[in-house]
Design an enzyme around this catalytic site. Sequence first.
Site, short mmCIF file in Angstrom:
data_model
loop_
_atom_site.label_atom_id
_atom_site.label_comp_id
_atom_site.label_asym_id
_atom_site.label_seq_id
_atom_site.Cartn_x
_atom_site.Cartn_y
_atom_site.Cartn_z
N SER A 172 -35.38 72.98 -23.76
CA SER A 172 -34.86 73.70 -24.92
C SER A 172 -33.76 72.96 -25.67
O SER A 172 -33.64 73.12 -26.88
CB SER A 172 -34.38 75.09 -24.51
OG SER A 172 -33.39 74.99 -23.51
N HIS A 201 -40.78 76.88 -25.29
CA HIS A 201 -40.84 76.05 -26.50
C HIS A 201 -42.17 75.33 -26.66
O HIS A 201 -42.34 74.55 -27.59
CB HIS A 201 -39.69 75.04 -26.49
CG HIS A 201 -38.36 75.71 -26.42
ND1 HIS A 201 -37.72 76.22 -27.53
CD2 HIS A 201 -37.58 76.02 -25.36
CE1 HIS A 201 -36.59 76.79 -27.15
NE2 HIS A 201 -36.48 76.69 -25.84
N LYS A 232 -40.23 83.22 -29.70
CA LYS A 232 -40.07 81.99 -30.48
C LYS A 232 -41.27 81.80 -31.40
O LYS A 232 -41.42 82.56 -32.34
CB LYS A 232 -39.78 80.86 -29.51
CG LYS A 232 -38.37 81.08 -28.93
CD LYS A 232 -37.96 80.22 -27.80
CE LYS A 232 -36.53 80.58 -27.43
NZ LYS A 232 -36.23 80.39 -26.01
#
Length: 373
Positions: A172, A201, A232
């Site tokens: 991250s 991610h 995300k």
Amino acid sequence: MERFLQERLDALELSGGKRTLPNPLHVKQGLNLASNDYLGLASNLSLQQEFLHTLEDQTPLFSASSSRLLTGNVAAYEVLETTLARLFGTQSALVFNSGYHMNVGILPALCTDKTLILADKLVHASLIDGIRLSKGKFLRYAHNDLNHLETLLRTHHEAYEHVIVVTESIFSMDGDEADLKGLVALKHRYEKVVLYVDEAHGVGVRGESGLGCAQACGCMGEIDILAGTFGKALASVGGYIVCSTLMREFLVNHMRTLIFTTALPPINLLWSTFVLERLSGFGNARAQLAKVSTLLREGLVQKGYAHPSSSHIIPLMVGENTPTLEKARALQALGFYALPIRPPTVPKGTSRIRFSLTSLVQEADIRAILDVL
Ligand SMILES: *Cc1c(COP(=O)(O)O)cnc(C)c1O
């Protein structure tokens, strides 16, 4: 108490480590280089409209009103978890209130004092907190260093019943990547190893149909706990793992951050399913993100910056807190909304500007950033 609070805050301020909640207007004004909306879906209003039209009038949408173990296990959970398991090709899936709930809850549920946790040195705070709450013995291996990991395995695995190896896929704060194939190979050499990979991610961004780095490297079926977040790239809220039916059943019985919290509102579950079903169709956004990311990484290397990462998360290393803050403010003043990252989020002396690109960033934007650096 007040004096204690003030003194601690003053000390933070002095070290350049004091935080404030960012002003939403400032975020909106500039080019957003600090967002996790990697595919631009969270700001896609027509997609949102399309979703709203699918909703039925009769369903309560805004609260589950109790834990999943009580009456909160609404039908939309089953739909979402079945969708996850089908897409990932696993037996089962389990959804959590957030990636943070997920990582804080899994290790305490799984570990006894006969469990060894081997975690990459740079894993996310939520995983560290899960480790702290667990009864397992904990050792860190040097970042992305599988030789060090194997040394630890060789030395210690005899003494434990299970060894859980914990890593992120795309890290991250550094934007570099774990060697998932190498980790899977290691797992095959040590039968006690359980692999736990956090794709917060990676999901949405990587893989043929956007299922993450594990899909990209062809090892989706070989990771015991393949985890991600909806918060995300998937533009929603919640965490998930895809796993065996047995693992799911165990966690439902033992995981405190699943059991002792109100379930997610149905509307969020329905939206997560809606986005997941469309994920394979966002190839153009993934390609655009890859293109601007490469452009920025190569541009930074040309300017002599080290550590350019290998993904859409691109740290510009500065070192100390104060110059990092100054650099971030200067960029923001020019309309580039990038954020400084400081300890304790990253190790001391590695404060950085973290560019977190999205598919909404254009090539001209990257050239403009490189021009002012
Ligand atoms: C953001 C993040 C989480 C937390 O996920 P949320 O859904 O935002 O709580 C977990 N792990 C990693 C690696 C993350 O970057």
